[in-house]
Design a protein around this motif. Structure first.
Motif, PDB file in Angstrom:
ATOM      1  N   CYS A 280       0.825  -1.208   0.000  1.00  0.00           N
ATOM      2  CA  CYS A 280       0.000   0.000   0.000  1.00  0.00           C
ATOM      3  C   CYS A 280       0.862   1.261   0.000  1.00  0.00           C
ATOM      4  CB  CYS A 280      -0.950  -0.004   1.193  1.00  0.00           C
ATOM      5  SG  CYS A 280      -2.281  -1.228   1.073  1.00  0.00           S
ATOM      6  N   GLU A 281       1.941   1.244   0.747  1.00  0.00           N
ATOM      7  CA  GLU A 281       2.856   2.387   0.761  1.00  0.00           C
ATOM      8  C   GLU A 281       3.466   2.607  -0.627  1.00  0.00           C
ATOM      9  OE1 GLU A 281       3.683   4.740   3.033  1.00  0.00           O
ATOM     10  OE2 GLU A 281       2.013   3.918   4.210  1.00  0.00           O
ATOM     11  N   LYS A 282       3.781   1.503  -1.305  1.00  0.00           N
ATOM     12  CA  LYS A 282       4.392   1.614  -2.629  1.00  0.00           C
ATOM     13  C   LYS A 282       3.414   2.150  -3.676  1.00  0.00           C
ATOM     14  CE  LYS A 282       7.892  -1.992  -1.895  1.00  0.00           C
ATOM     15  NZ  LYS A 282       9.059  -1.112  -2.137  1.00  0.00           N
ATOM     16  N   LEU A 283       2.126   2.024  -3.411  1.00  0.00           N
ATOM     17  CA  LEU A 283       1.114   2.506  -4.351  1.00  0.00           C
ATOM     18  C   LEU A 283       0.754   3.974  -4.137  1.00  0.00           C
ATOM     19  CD1 LEU A 283      -1.307  -0.568  -4.432  1.00  0.00           C
ATOM     20  CD2 LEU A 283       0.202   0.201  -6.276  1.00  0.00           C
TER      21      LEU A 283
ATOM     22  N   SER B  45      -3.413   7.036 -10.219  1.00  0.00           N
ATOM     23  CA  SER B  45      -4.360   6.138 -10.881  1.00  0.00           C
ATOM     24  C   SER B  45      -3.587   4.943 -11.425  1.00  0.00           C
ATOM     25  CB  SER B  45      -5.091   6.859 -12.026  1.00  0.00           C
ATOM     26  OG  SER B  45      -4.152   7.364 -12.973  1.00  0.00           O
ATOM     27  N   ALA B  46      -4.311   3.872 -11.747  1.00  0.00           N
ATOM     28  CA  ALA B  46      -3.619   2.656 -12.185  1.00  0.00           C
ATOM     29  C   ALA B  46      -4.464   1.832 -13.144  1.00  0.00           C
ATOM     30  CB  ALA B  46      -3.234   1.799 -10.978  1.00  0.00           C
ATOM     31  N   LEU B  47      -3.772   1.190 -14.079  1.00  0.00           N
ATOM     32  CA  LEU B  47      -4.339   0.152 -14.929  1.00  0.00           C
ATOM     33  C   LEU B  47      -3.745  -1.164 -14.435  1.00  0.00           C
ATOM     34  CD1 LEU B  47      -5.904  -0.760 -17.506  1.00  0.00           C
ATOM     35  CD2 LEU B  47      -3.770  -0.398 -18.775  1.00  0.00           C
ATOM     36  N   VAL B  48      -4.590  -2.134 -14.130  1.00  0.00           N
ATOM     37  CA  VAL B  48      -4.111  -3.408 -13.585  1.00  0.00           C
ATOM     38  C   VAL B  48      -4.289  -4.503 -14.627  1.00  0.00           C
ATOM     39  CG1 VAL B  48      -4.353  -5.127 -11.755  1.00  0.00           C
ATOM     40  CG2 VAL B  48      -4.715  -2.696 -11.251  1.00  0.00           C
ATOM     41  N   ALA B  49      -3.179  -5.157 -14.985  1.00  0.00           N
ATOM     42  CA  ALA B  49      -3.231  -6.329 -15.858  1.00  0.00           C
ATOM     43  C   ALA B  49      -3.846  -7.461 -15.043  1.00  0.00           C
ATOM     44  CB  ALA B  49      -1.831  -6.690 -16.335  1.00  0.00           C
ATOM     45  N   PHE B  50      -5.064  -7.816 -15.367  1.00  0.00           N
ATOM     46  CA  PHE B  50      -5.902  -8.610 -14.479  1.00  0.00           C
ATOM     47  C   PHE B  50      -6.328  -9.913 -15.142  1.00  0.00           C
ATOM     48  CE2 PHE B  50     -10.382  -9.172 -12.786  1.00  0.00           C
ATOM     49  CZ  PHE B  50      -9.969  -9.752 -11.598  1.00  0.00           C
TER      50      PHE B  50
ATOM     51  N   LEU C 235      -5.769  -4.034  -3.704  1.00  0.00           N
ATOM     52  CA  LEU C 235      -4.938  -3.068  -2.990  1.00  0.00           C
ATOM     53  C   LEU C 235      -4.924  -1.719  -3.713  1.00  0.00           C
ATOM     54  CD1 LEU C 235      -1.927  -5.300  -1.875  1.00  0.00           C
ATOM     55  CD2 LEU C 235      -3.919  -4.590  -0.540  1.00  0.00           C
ATOM     56  N   ALA C 236      -4.912  -1.768  -5.045  1.00  0.00           N
ATOM     57  CA  ALA C 236      -4.946  -0.521  -5.809  1.00  0.00           C
ATOM     58  C   ALA C 236      -6.232   0.253  -5.541  1.00  0.00           C
ATOM     59  CB  ALA C 236      -4.798  -0.815  -7.298  1.00  0.00           C
ATOM     60  N   THR C 237      -7.353  -0.452  -5.466  1.00  0.00           N
ATOM     61  CA  THR C 237      -8.617   0.239  -5.192  1.00  0.00           C
ATOM     62  C   THR C 237      -8.647   0.788  -3.768  1.00  0.00           C
ATOM     63  OG1 THR C 237      -9.746  -1.799  -4.491  1.00  0.00           O
ATOM     64  CG2 THR C 237      -9.864  -1.231  -6.816  1.00  0.00           C
ATOM     65  N   GLU C 238      -8.037   0.059  -2.817  1.00  0.00           N
ATOM     66  CA  GLU C 238      -7.997   0.520  -1.437  1.00  0.00           C
ATOM     67  C   GLU C 238      -7.197   1.813  -1.303  1.00  0.00           C
ATOM     68  OE1 GLU C 238      -9.370  -0.752   1.468  1.00  0.00           O
ATOM     69  OE2 GLU C 238     -10.552  -2.056   0.171  1.00  0.00           O
ATOM     70  N   VAL C 239      -6.087   1.905  -2.043  1.00  0.00           N
ATOM     71  CA  VAL C 239      -5.191   3.064  -1.922  1.00  0.00           C
ATOM     72  C   VAL C 239      -5.620   4.214  -2.820  1.00  0.00           C
ATOM     73  CG1 VAL C 239      -2.805   3.869  -2.223  1.00  0.00           C
ATOM     74  CG2 VAL C 239      -3.245   1.600  -1.248  1.00  0.00           C
ATOM     75  N   LEU C 240      -5.982   3.909  -4.063  1.00  0.00           N
ATOM     76  CA  LEU C 240      -6.237   4.956  -5.060  1.00  0.00           C
ATOM     77  C   LEU C 240      -7.717   5.281  -5.224  1.00  0.00           C
ATOM     78  CD1 LEU C 240      -3.742   3.683  -7.795  1.00  0.00           C
ATOM     79  CD2 LEU C 240      -3.301   5.270  -5.908  1.00  0.00           C
TER      80      LEU C 240
ATOM     81  N   HIS D 113     -10.406   5.436  -9.712  1.00  0.00           N
ATOM     82  CA  HIS D 113      -9.100   5.731 -10.304  1.00  0.00           C
ATOM     83  C   HIS D 113      -8.341   4.483 -10.732  1.00  0.00           C
ATOM     84  CE1 HIS D 113      -9.369   9.963  -9.216  1.00  0.00           C
ATOM     85  NE2 HIS D 113      -9.814   9.588  -8.032  1.00  0.00           N
ATOM     86  N   VAL D 114      -9.039   3.345 -10.763  1.00  0.00           N
ATOM     87  CA  VAL D 114      -8.406   2.071 -11.123  1.00  0.00           C
ATOM     88  C   VAL D 114      -9.235   1.390 -12.207  1.00  0.00           C
ATOM     89  CG1 VAL D 114      -7.659  -0.195 -10.292  1.00  0.00           C
ATOM     90  CG2 VAL D 114      -7.442   1.826  -8.809  1.00  0.00           C
ATOM     91  N   VAL D 115      -8.550   0.840 -13.207  1.00  0.00           N
ATOM     92  CA  VAL D 115      -9.189   0.086 -14.282  1.00  0.00           C
ATOM     93  C   VAL D 115      -8.515  -1.274 -14.384  1.00  0.00           C
ATOM     94  CG1 VAL D 115      -9.688  -0.012 -16.760  1.00  0.00           C
ATOM     95  CG2 VAL D 115      -9.752   2.195 -15.559  1.00  0.00           C
TER      96      VAL D 115
END
Length: 277
Positions: free
Chosen positions: A21-24, A29-34, A46-51, A55-57
């Protein structure tokens, strides 16, 4: 519900989560290869929790290398998280470097995915591309890792030191529905290096594995060797195959999709075993 894997290091998931979470936090915003697996699901969560969700796709590749079950898993997790989900239509069988199935196949395939991800990132004006690679992936034979580095894809779980058991423990804590989903890999990994890939063989493997899952096998691979299917299974499944009726059902399922000979590998299933064959 299956018991949570109890590895000696599994309790480290809490500091790993805080570190990830600190690193994010530096990103907006972020695009996650999912893929829909537990690793990329945790990276997405984790991206949704932080950003923040808005702001996440999530972007999922759709191709002959992946099964309908994997697509359904990705769709279900994205809906569970309430995240925007984009499909990327990939055509790996149109790339000669991939079709010839050399030991660098994964690099060429991942490079094409990175190109598609970078284009989508630019289109959506997102700050960073994340993937779900873990610390163990860095140690394995993963040519695709080179493509990720070349594309500046940020492997936040690997950077935070997450092992697979820690990822599962953290995913369970965060309520991810696929925390115990068996590890998956693209269908091309069932075919020995040097044997050219084809849509028909990939479909044969997908149908074979789907049939065996319906019979109750959980952690396994159908390795393709021409007319022979070599079945790799987890230790617990050997007892099931001692039952003549169940064994006959498995043989019938594999013969129906075109295999003439069916063997069971005496070595238990281990991801990446085709790397050494």
């Amino acid at each position: 519900m299956p018991a949570l894997p109890q590895a000696p290091e599994s309790l480290l998931w809490q500091p790993r989560m805080r570190e990830a979470c600190e690193k994010l936090k530096p990103f907006s915003s972020a695009l996650v290869a999912f893929s829909g697996g537990v690793d990329s699901s945790l990276a997405l969560k984790l991206a949704t929790e932080v950003l923040g969700t808005s702001h996440v796709v999530a972007a999922t590749a759709r191709s002959a290398f992946f099964t309908q079950e994997e697509e359904e898993s990705a769709k279900a997790v994205a809906e569970h998280l309430g995240i925007r989900h984009v499909w990327l239509q990939m055509r790996p069988l149109e790339d000669a470097d991939i079709v010839k199935n050399g030991r660098e196949r994964c690099y060429f395939c991942k490079r094409n995915l990175v190109i598609a991800l970078k284009a989508l990132q630019a289109q959506l004006a997102l700050d960073v591309i994340l993937d779900g690679s873990n610390a163990g992936d860095v140690l394995d034979h993963r040519p695709g890792r080179r493509a990720l580095r070349e594309g500046n894809i940020y492997s936040v779980l690997a950077e935070a030191g997450f092992s697979k058991p820690e990822i599962r423990a953290c995913a369970l804590h965060l309520g991810l529905p696929n925390w115990d989903r068996p590890q998956a890999a693209c269908l091309a990994t069932r075919i020995p290096y040097g044997e050219a890939l084809s849509a028909s063989v990939l479909e044969q493997i997908a149908c074979a594995e789907a049939a065996l899952r319906q019979l109750g096998l959980r952690v396994f691979r159908v390795r393709h060797h021409g007319e022979t299917a070599r079945l790799e299974i987890e230790e617990a499944a050997f007892a099931s195959l001692a039952n003549a009726e169940f064994r006959a059902q498995c043989m019938d399922a594999l013969q129906k999709v075109g295999y003439r000979f069916i063997t069971v590998d005496l070595e238990v299933f281990r991801s990446g075993r085709m790397n050494f064959r």
